[in-house]
Scaffold this active site. Sequence first.
Site, PDB file in Angstrom:
ATOM      1  N   ASP A  20       0.874  -1.294  -0.087  1.00  0.00           N
ATOM      2  CA  ASP A  20       0.032   0.017   0.053  1.00  0.00           C
ATOM      3  C   ASP A  20       1.111   1.324   0.050  1.00  0.00           C
ATOM      4  O   ASP A  20       1.654   1.456   1.154  1.00  0.00           O
ATOM      5  CB  ASP A  20      -1.129  -0.095   1.045  1.00  0.00           C
ATOM      6  CG  ASP A  20      -2.107   0.856   1.164  1.00  0.00           C
ATOM      7  OD1 ASP A  20      -1.930   1.944   0.292  1.00  0.00           O
ATOM      8  OD2 ASP A  20      -3.092   0.841   1.966  1.00  0.00           O
ATOM      9  N   ASP A  31      -2.940   7.573  -3.870  1.00  0.00           N
ATOM     10  CA  ASP A  31      -2.962   6.536  -2.973  1.00  0.00           C
ATOM     11  C   ASP A  31      -3.345   5.159  -3.686  1.00  0.00           C
ATOM     12  O   ASP A  31      -4.300   5.264  -4.449  1.00  0.00           O
ATOM     13  CB  ASP A  31      -4.022   6.517  -1.788  1.00  0.00           C
ATOM     14  CG  ASP A  31      -3.696   5.903  -0.543  1.00  0.00           C
ATOM     15  OD1 ASP A  31      -2.678   4.931  -0.467  1.00  0.00           O
ATOM     16  OD2 ASP A  31      -4.636   5.717   0.290  1.00  0.00           O
ATOM     17  N   HIS A  91     -11.742   6.212   0.738  1.00  0.00           N
ATOM     18  CA  HIS A  91     -11.990   7.636   1.568  1.00  0.00           C
ATOM     19  C   HIS A  91     -11.559   8.806   0.554  1.00  0.00           C
ATOM     20  O   HIS A  91     -11.193   8.657  -0.466  1.00  0.00           O
ATOM     21  CB  HIS A  91     -10.871   7.588   2.724  1.00  0.00           C
ATOM     22  CG  HIS A  91      -9.497   6.949   2.404  1.00  0.00           C
ATOM     23  ND1 HIS A  91      -8.549   8.056   1.719  1.00  0.00           N
ATOM     24  CD2 HIS A  91      -8.796   5.997   2.091  1.00  0.00           C
ATOM     25  CE1 HIS A  91      -7.540   7.304   1.408  1.00  0.00           C
ATOM     26  NE2 HIS A  91      -7.508   5.992   1.533  1.00  0.00           N
ATOM     27  N   HIS A  99      -6.508  10.682   4.806  1.00  0.00           N
ATOM     28  CA  HIS A  99      -7.838   9.947   4.938  1.00  0.00           C
ATOM     29  C   HIS A  99      -8.971  11.130   5.203  1.00  0.00           C
ATOM     30  O   HIS A  99      -8.862  11.508   6.383  1.00  0.00           O
ATOM     31  CB  HIS A  99      -7.732   8.919   6.122  1.00  0.00           C
ATOM     32  CG  HIS A  99      -6.935   7.630   5.516  1.00  0.00           C
ATOM     33  ND1 HIS A  99      -5.773   7.536   6.090  1.00  0.00           N
ATOM     34  CD2 HIS A  99      -7.567   6.639   4.914  1.00  0.00           C
ATOM     35  CE1 HIS A  99      -5.405   6.558   5.439  1.00  0.00           C
ATOM     36  NE2 HIS A  99      -6.343   5.902   4.650  1.00  0.00           N
ATOM     37  N   GLU A 124     -10.618   1.138  -2.081  1.00  0.00           N
ATOM     38  CA  GLU A 124      -9.840   0.134  -1.746  1.00  0.00           C
ATOM     39  C   GLU A 124     -10.751  -1.077  -1.138  1.00  0.00           C
ATOM     40  O   GLU A 124     -10.893  -1.177  -0.079  1.00  0.00           O
ATOM     41  CB  GLU A 124      -8.742   0.734  -0.908  1.00  0.00           C
ATOM     42  CG  GLU A 124      -9.192   1.313   0.384  1.00  0.00           C
ATOM     43  CD  GLU A 124      -8.207   1.852   1.247  1.00  0.00           C
ATOM     44  OE1 GLU A 124      -7.233   1.016   1.353  1.00  0.00           O
ATOM     45  OE2 GLU A 124      -8.046   2.935   1.812  1.00  0.00           O
ATOM     46  N   GLU A 219      -6.328  -1.043  -4.478  1.00  0.00           N
ATOM     47  CA  GLU A 219      -6.526   0.244  -4.272  1.00  0.00           C
ATOM     48  C   GLU A 219      -6.162   1.218  -5.527  1.00  0.00           C
ATOM     49  O   GLU A 219      -4.923   1.124  -6.101  1.00  0.00           O
ATOM     50  CB  GLU A 219      -6.066   0.914  -3.012  1.00  0.00           C
ATOM     51  CG  GLU A 219      -6.410   2.175  -2.627  1.00  0.00           C
ATOM     52  CD  GLU A 219      -5.832   2.567  -1.525  1.00  0.00           C
ATOM     53  OE1 GLU A 219      -6.206   3.742  -0.742  1.00  0.00           O
ATOM     54  OE2 GLU A 219      -4.818   2.144  -0.777  1.00  0.00           O
TER      55      GLU A 219
END
Length: 237
Positions: A20, A31, A91, A99, A124, A219
């Site tokens: 991640d 992200d 998010h 986030h 994600e 994600e």
Amino acid sequence: QTPDWNDKTILKESDVLKVDIGVHVDGYIADAAFTITYAEEHKKLVKAAELALENAFALLEKNPTIGEIGATIEKTISEQGFKVVQNLTGHGLARYLQHTSPSIPNIAKQDSRVFEEGNAYAIEPFASTGDGYVREAGKANIFAIEEQRSVRNAYARKILEFVQENYKTLPFAERWLVRELKLSGFALKVGLKQLLHEKCIRAYPILHDRAGSFVAQAENSFIKTKEGIITLVKPRA
């Protein structure tokens, strides 16, 4: 979760590894995450998470509600024979904030909100062979600034000043502090403990599903514009 600063773990072929990654340019964040396994028995699990992400991104072109994204993810993972991790979500993304609102569920919910133009988001999905519910367990190795305040301990002050200058409110790993500040294990432990006690930083504990289960994650992040969806990270080939 990220490794300890002195971690010497060697991965086995039967392991499932989630990667991640967040990157930023002047605080604007992309992200993304993917899962790796060399074990045939886990490849369907990995594919379930990837397929859920693909289906969610395909749906974005139809201006879905946030609830419809969650329903698509849940349906995809369930059809592959796995549990969706219901208490982890996608998010929003904001400058120097990884986030933010809204939470984007991985299960069907009555959420009629839509994604707003000019904003960035991360979707994600998590597919699990366990209960589909994660719990905090184990030592935290990732932290973020909670509140800026003065501290008396020299190690804590050195860490806080470095994080404020280099990461601001973005998460940071303890092994980065060892590498960049040349701190000993003792100094690192004392400094972080003091910062946690003073509530200057918050910890991100390790999350586990049921013992013996495996979890795969996929994600990606995007920006919604007037012209359409801009995917921020090129998918793996």
